[in-house]
Enzyme design. Structure first.
Site, mmCIF file in Angstrom:
data_model
loop_
_atom_site.group_PDB
_atom_site.id
_atom_site.type_symbol
_atom_site.label_atom_id
_atom_site.label_comp_id
_atom_site.label_asym_id
_atom_site.label_seq_id
_atom_site.Cartn_x
_atom_site.Cartn_y
_atom_site.Cartn_z
ATOM 1 N N ASP A 139 16.964 4.614 30.396
ATOM 2 C CA ASP A 139 17.548 5.826 30.886
ATOM 3 C C ASP A 139 18.776 5.896 31.452
ATOM 4 O OD1 ASP A 139 17.174 8.483 31.313
ATOM 5 O OD2 ASP A 139 16.399 8.261 33.558
ATOM 6 N N TYR A 183 22.474 7.417 32.826
ATOM 7 C CA TYR A 183 23.091 8.341 34.120
ATOM 8 C C TYR A 183 24.489 8.941 33.691
ATOM 9 C CZ TYR A 183 23.757 8.450 39.237
ATOM 10 O OH TYR A 183 23.774 8.781 40.515
ATOM 11 N N HIS A 233 26.076 15.178 37.961
ATOM 12 C CA HIS A 233 24.730 14.553 38.599
ATOM 13 C C HIS A 233 25.266 13.528 39.442
ATOM 14 C CE1 HIS A 233 20.633 13.490 39.333
ATOM 15 N NE2 HIS A 233 20.917 12.241 38.563
ATOM 16 N N ARG A 253 25.313 8.350 49.599
ATOM 17 C CA ARG A 253 26.517 7.616 50.077
ATOM 18 C C ARG A 253 27.613 8.461 50.707
ATOM 19 N NH1 ARG A 253 25.458 5.559 45.126
ATOM 20 N NH2 ARG A 253 27.502 6.515 44.401
ATOM 21 N N GLU A 285 13.764 15.301 36.423
ATOM 22 C CA GLU A 285 15.121 15.254 35.712
ATOM 23 C C GLU A 285 15.190 15.852 34.548
ATOM 24 O OE1 GLU A 285 17.141 11.569 38.461
ATOM 25 O OE2 GLU A 285 16.465 11.147 36.543
ATOM 26 N N GLU A 343 16.362 15.983 31.183
ATOM 27 C CA GLU A 343 17.222 15.306 30.210
ATOM 28 C C GLU A 343 17.050 15.476 28.711
ATOM 29 O OE1 GLU A 343 16.787 11.144 31.161
ATOM 30 O OE2 GLU A 343 16.314 11.656 33.265
ATOM 31 N N ASP A 397 12.251 13.231 33.181
ATOM 32 C CA ASP A 397 11.957 11.846 34.079
ATOM 33 C C ASP A 397 11.912 11.996 35.630
ATOM 34 O OD1 ASP A 397 12.454 9.159 34.249
ATOM 35 O OD2 ASP A 397 14.295 9.183 35.121
ATOM 36 N N ARG A 447 11.765 10.669 44.871
ATOM 37 C CA ARG A 447 13.054 10.322 45.595
ATOM 38 C C ARG A 447 12.851 9.413 46.895
ATOM 39 N NH1 ARG A 447 16.499 11.191 41.603
ATOM 40 N NH2 ARG A 447 16.286 13.205 40.767
ATOM 41 N N GLN A 475 12.309 5.651 45.583
ATOM 42 C CA GLN A 475 13.642 5.386 44.815
ATOM 43 C C GLN A 475 14.486 5.194 45.991
ATOM 44 O OE1 GLN A 475 15.250 8.407 42.387
ATOM 45 N NE2 GLN A 475 17.152 7.243 42.030
ATOM 46 N N TYR A 525 15.930 1.257 45.658
ATOM 47 C CA TYR A 525 16.827 0.895 44.323
ATOM 48 C C TYR A 525 17.997 0.002 45.039
ATOM 49 C CZ TYR A 525 20.775 3.850 46.568
ATOM 50 O OH TYR A 525 21.847 4.314 46.995
ATOM 51 N N LYS A 551 10.420 5.626 39.436
ATOM 52 C CA LYS A 551 10.436 6.189 38.105
ATOM 53 C C LYS A 551 9.367 5.983 37.078
ATOM 54 C CE LYS A 551 15.165 7.785 38.547
ATOM 55 N NZ LYS A 551 15.471 9.184 38.049
ATOM 56 N N THR A 579 7.322 9.464 32.363
ATOM 57 C CA THR A 579 8.224 10.164 31.718
ATOM 58 C C THR A 579 7.676 11.040 30.647
ATOM 59 O OG1 THR A 579 9.875 8.456 32.312
ATOM 60 C CG2 THR A 579 10.506 9.890 30.618
ATOM 61 N N THR A 631 19.865 12.870 33.984
ATOM 62 C CA THR A 631 19.850 14.202 34.388
ATOM 63 C C THR A 631 20.957 14.990 33.953
ATOM 64 O OG1 THR A 631 18.680 13.759 36.450
ATOM 65 C CG2 THR A 631 19.976 15.993 36.383
ATOM 66 N N GLU A 678 19.272 17.766 43.605
ATOM 67 C CA GLU A 678 20.772 18.557 43.768
ATOM 68 C C GLU A 678 20.758 19.821 44.018
ATOM 69 O OE1 GLU A 678 23.539 17.283 40.173
ATOM 70 O OE2 GLU A 678 21.638 16.740 39.665
#
Length: 394
Positions: free
Chosen positions: A106, A108, A113, A122, A179, A181, A213, A217, A220, A224, A233, A237, A324, A338
């Site tokens: 997968d 990104y 996104h 962050r 997500e 996709e 997907d 969260r 994750q 991560y 994840k 899927t 996404t 989001e």
């Protein structure tokens, strides 16, 4: 004998002809093609045993020239008169996972996104990591948890730790997300120690599917760093049952957004494989967002080139997904994290403020694209309903 009527404006006309695997009561799964609201049994109408198999893998492995020839034959056959036993109403068949998935990666690839998640995860740093505009970032997922549309999704359990918590806890995810996709299925691959170029994409990738997907969260966010997504994840899927041939998407081909800085030479495309595909996400029957695939920064051809540049093999049945799909506007965001800005800005679904998925919620993602004939072609949908975490995992 049966003649299929294709209504004007059907998203499943002869400029589409998506493949799937279906069964009828008392029969084994085999390959069919969708025409309007019918499924045509290809083993019957083409007299080829490769279509009597329970996946598309053997046919995909025959390669590009064979795909072109079969598409030509199907176009001729389905516009004529067919044996009654070869034609089934879509509502009378069971659809199965169309491909035996070999590997799953997968990516990104949406700048919108990635920027939104960077700001959420962050807030005191630059939203994009330094590598993001130099390569298609991705992670390796679990092929064994790829499931077909309509499969219920059990809420995953795992470790989670909110920023203010003194220690992690274990339990069901409380921030379960989606997500939206597109996914791409490799038809013919490349051996270990070799690589494919971006310009090889059109001859090696068989077709595209809609992907959800599913993402936990809270799991994750805790796991991560430093190696990326894992249990948040890998629990499920979902993909759509119809595989739209890449040959049907030539009319949807568009340039990618400007890529600055210019990608390294191995990611160069003679003619970019951006795709003008419109997605729609329904939450409990209500459309809440419409992500545009044409806004994706990295093309699927560049993803394939990056996937193999280190000599990793590509195999028949490999699935790689875009990550996404999100556009610049709020109503174009392809993940609920989001859309609700981390849960701080709820959206209204059926009159109620909502952030993340509750047990019993159902999500359906659909997609359409311009067809070669001037109309639109459909991908169908990928649908899933959330079940409570199993008692054993609580």
């Amino acid at each position: 004998m049966t003649e299929i009527a294709i209504p004007a404006g059907s998203p499943f006309g002869t400029d589409n002809l998506p493949y799937g695997v279906f069964s009828t009561p008392g029969t084994e799964p085999r390959v069919g093609v969708r025409v309007a609201d019918s499924v045509v049994d290809l083993a019957v109408v083409l007299g080829d045993a490769v279509f009597a198999r329970p996946t598309l893998n053997a046919f995909m492995a025959q390669g590009y020239d064979r795909w072109v020839e079969v598409r030509r034959r199907i176009t001729e056959v389905v516009t004529g008169v067919l044996p009654d036993e070869a034609v089934h109403a879509v509502g009378d068949v069971t659809l199965h996972l169309p491909v035996d998935i070999a590997d799953y990666v997968d990516f990104y690839a949406s700048e919108h996104h990635a920027t939104n998640l960077g700001r959420l995860f962050r807030p005191d740093s630059a939203p994009l990591m330094p590598n993001w505009k130099h390569l298609p970032v991705g992670y390796h997922g679990r092929a064994g948890s790829v499931v077909v549309s309509g499969t219920d999704i059990v809420r995953p359990c795992g470790q989670r730790k909110a920023p203010g918590d003194p220690a992690p806890v274990f339990g069901p995810s409380t921030r379960l997300d989606i997500e939206a996709e597109l996914g791409f299925l490799v038809g013919t691959g490349s051996p270990l120690g070799s690589s494919l170029t971006a310009d090889d994409f059109g001859r090696h990738v068989f077709g595209a599917v809609v992907v959800n997907d599913w993402s936990a969260r809270d799991i994750q966010a805790w796991e991560y760093v430093p190696l990326g997504p894992n249990l948040g994840k890998s629990f499920a899927t979902s993909i759509s049952p119809w595989v739209v041939p890449l040959l049907a998407l030539e009319g949807a081909r568009v340039p990618t957004p400007e890529q600055d800085p210019a990608p390294l030479p191995y990611l160069a495309e003679t003619r970019p494989w951006g795709l003008d595909v419109d997605l729609a996400v329904e939450w409990n029957g209500e459309v809440v967002t419409r992500p545009p695939y044409r806004s994706m920064y990295w093309s699927p051809a560049q993803m394939l080139a990056h996937l193999t540049i280190n000599g990793a093999p590509a195999r028949t049945g490999d699935l790689f997904a875009s990550g996404t799909v999100s556009g610049p506007d709020k109503d174009q965001r392809g993940a609920f994290i989001e859309l609700t800005w981390g849960g701080r800005e709820p959206v209204t679904v059926a009159g109620e403020p909502r952030t993340f998925l509750l047990d019993g919620d159902e999500v359906a993602i659909s997609a359409t694209a311009p067809g070669a004939g001037g109309g639109r072609i459909g991908f169908g949908e990928v649908r899933g309903r959330i079940l409570p975490a199993t008692q054993a995992h609580r």
